[in-house]
Design an enzyme around this catalytic site. Structure first.
Site, PDB file in Angstrom:
ATOM      1  N   ARG A  74       0.855  -1.187   0.000  1.00 32.27           N
ATOM      2  CA  ARG A  74       0.000   0.000   0.000  1.00 32.27           C
ATOM      3  C   ARG A  74       0.887   1.232   0.000  1.00 32.27           C
ATOM      4  O   ARG A  74       1.968   1.231   0.605  1.00 32.27           O
ATOM      5  CB  ARG A  74      -0.860   0.037   1.271  1.00 32.27           C
ATOM      6  CG  ARG A  74      -2.065  -0.859   1.256  1.00 32.27           C
ATOM      7  CD  ARG A  74      -3.207  -0.233   0.422  1.00 32.27           C
ATOM      8  NE  ARG A  74      -4.411  -1.055   0.489  1.00 32.27           N
ATOM      9  CZ  ARG A  74      -4.702  -2.022  -0.372  1.00 32.27           C
ATOM     10  NH1 ARG A  74      -3.885  -2.294  -1.369  1.00 32.27           N
ATOM     11  NH2 ARG A  74      -5.830  -2.700  -0.258  1.00 32.27           N
ATOM     12  N   HIS A  81      -0.416   0.549 -10.017  1.00 32.77           N
ATOM     13  CA  HIS A  81      -1.203  -0.353  -9.154  1.00 32.77           C
ATOM     14  C   HIS A  81      -1.748  -1.542  -9.953  1.00 32.77           C
ATOM     15  O   HIS A  81      -2.964  -1.761 -10.018  1.00 32.77           O
ATOM     16  CB  HIS A  81      -2.345   0.397  -8.456  1.00 32.77           C
ATOM     17  CG  HIS A  81      -2.744  -0.258  -7.154  1.00 32.77           C
ATOM     18  ND1 HIS A  81      -3.175   0.434  -6.057  1.00 32.77           N
ATOM     19  CD2 HIS A  81      -2.737  -1.566  -6.779  1.00 32.77           C
ATOM     20  CE1 HIS A  81      -3.439  -0.410  -5.058  1.00 32.77           C
ATOM     21  NE2 HIS A  81      -3.178  -1.634  -5.483  1.00 32.77           N
TER      22      HIS A  81
END
Lengths: 309, 309
Positions: free
Chosen positions: A224, A272
């Site tokens: 993250r 991502h």
């Protein structure tokens, strides 16, 4: 009994269809539509708006539609008594493992540097590193981290792992807690962050942390954006503690066009994409927990509020 | 009995030391120095000058100091009766295999595209391909090709192979000869050239060849620049038959700064670094054949002049 899907990326209808294709008799609603709220026992959420969950008085279970639950635990409107679960899709771990292998190999074979050299029309051979001479350290030994560690070990890398509480993985040297961190980092050329995002791990990759790594460590963050203090990474690259980084996640996504990371040749930015949920595979796992909830059976992949994963 | 080293890259003395460290009593000369030419029975060569070999009247064996022998067979001054050998270093095959794995993974995870997007500050997720859904076709099933094929198979790829004469490799679908080429190419998303460079394979990757590949095939050339007709590749990229390429070898090396390949974002240029001889490992293999020559034993890795490998 019904399911509600709450997400803000315009993909709710697509998910509804995927679920109803697998289980045509299931009641599936999309948050924002008009339907009887009290029917809903399970919410499927992905980065849902705050205070959406408390509109469902009979809610029993909130399930993340991915592996992460940080956004659920951070929601101040999260009802007290509901259970929380997540998706542990074997394909997600498989995909993550392939992506990390691609990044580590690209690094040790200098492909990132050759991309930069291409731009400058430079022909400049650099000595490569062999797999067997590369020590990869995996931070976070959950479903994803353990899979990645074992796969890299299988590919011939030297692999060690670090986690908050001690873990035992065959063939992998593991370290745990703050007291194990320095030894872990001494052992590592390439550092892969696969931690869960919790209050303890948020901002963990910071100036103090980078002081402990071996000179020239390569960083891969596929967990993250919140794990990394982005300015501290820039400083660590500047002073040579970190030789470069592959980053798939960021504090803010998409990464703003003026972000300083774009200017760095030795930071590989990927948008991502390390591991993207396979809709059918995830839908069937979500439905399984809905059936368990309905039948009163033990849930799979339930999350502890106190641990945060 | 003595060995002469003939190369033009300034590394002869370094090789001489490496060999004499392993076998201090061996006579090793460097071509161009003053020494009795008739002592020499074995020449160790790497891109030697034409008409250097015929200065050694008692020469029995010419050994390449690498895997390739094309430059030996192309030398018009190559004495008729001498044997030819090459180096089949297990480390070379290992390194090649790691490099090809890095390139294939980088391709299916779109890392080459993300490098280009980085330059433009674009955040643009692209769907990745899984290892198990990727068909890799290996052209050339010699020491290197067979090793790469087996390793990629072991990593989970679908792998097929093509060679001039038919080969049997466990778990790999193999095709042979011109008659097997179309079926082989139909089966392939990613094409890896690991052919030996011979008169039959020179320029084999040409316009006619690219017409036969599946639309959007990705090309990896880690063999020799001479296999590829460079302008024909540019055309095949233009018309979409080839989606992109990783090239480690070129018609002329270093690649000239004005070469059109530099302008292509979807060609990854690496400066002939896939697999670089490990000096100690190669030196001991060369010495082993020198001992066999001296003792009258059968040579290892002897090359057939007619086959060219």
């Amino acid at each position: 009994m019904a399911i509600v899907i709450i997400r803000q990326d315009g993909k709710s209808e697509e998910w509804k269809s995927a679920i109803q294709e697998l289980a045509p008799d299931t009641n599936v609603y999309v948050h924002g539509d008009d339907f009887p709220k009290e029917e809903v026992s399970m919410a499927l959420v992905w980065k849902h708006p705050e205070n959406s969950l408390n509109q469902y008085p009979e809610l029993k279970l909130v399930s993340s539609m991915g592996a992460g639950v940080d956004f659920i635990l951070e929601d101040p409107g999260l009802p007290e008594q509901v259970a929380i679960s997540r998706v542990v899709d074997p394909l997600l771990a498989e995909d993550m493992s392939e992506f990390v292998l691609a990044l580590v190999l690209g690094h040790i074979k200098n492909l990132n540097t050759y991309h930069g050299d291409h731009r400058r029309r430079w022909w400049q051979p650099i000595a490569y590193t062999r797999i067997k001479d590369t020590s990869v350290g995996i931070m976070g030994l959950g479903q994803l981290g353990a899979k990645v560690a074992l796969d890299l070990k299988g590919a011939g890398f030297q692999v060690s792992g670090w986690s908050r509480s001690s873990k035992d993985i065959p063939g992998i040297t593991t370290y745990a807690g703050q007291e194990g961190l320095s030894d872990f980092l001494n052992d590592t050329n390439v550092l892969v962050c696969l931690l869960p995002l919790t209050p303890e791990t948020e901002g963990m990759l910071d100036e103090k942390f980078f002081e402990k790594v071996e000179e020239g460590t390569y960083l891969i963050n596929v967990a993250r954006g919140g794990h990394l203090v982005e300015n501290d990474l820039l400083m660590a690259i500047e002073n040579g503690k970190i030789s470069g980084a592959s980053l798939d996640v960021f504090q803010q996504e998409p990464l703003g066009v003026n972000h300083p990371f774009w200017e760095h040749d030795n930071i590989l930015i990927t948008p991502h994409v390390a591991s993207v949920s396979d809709m059918d595979s995830v839908a069937s796992l979500l439905l399984e927990n809905y059936r368990r909830l309905t039948d009163g059976d033990a849930l799979r992949f339930e999350v502890s509020r106190s641990r945060g994963y």
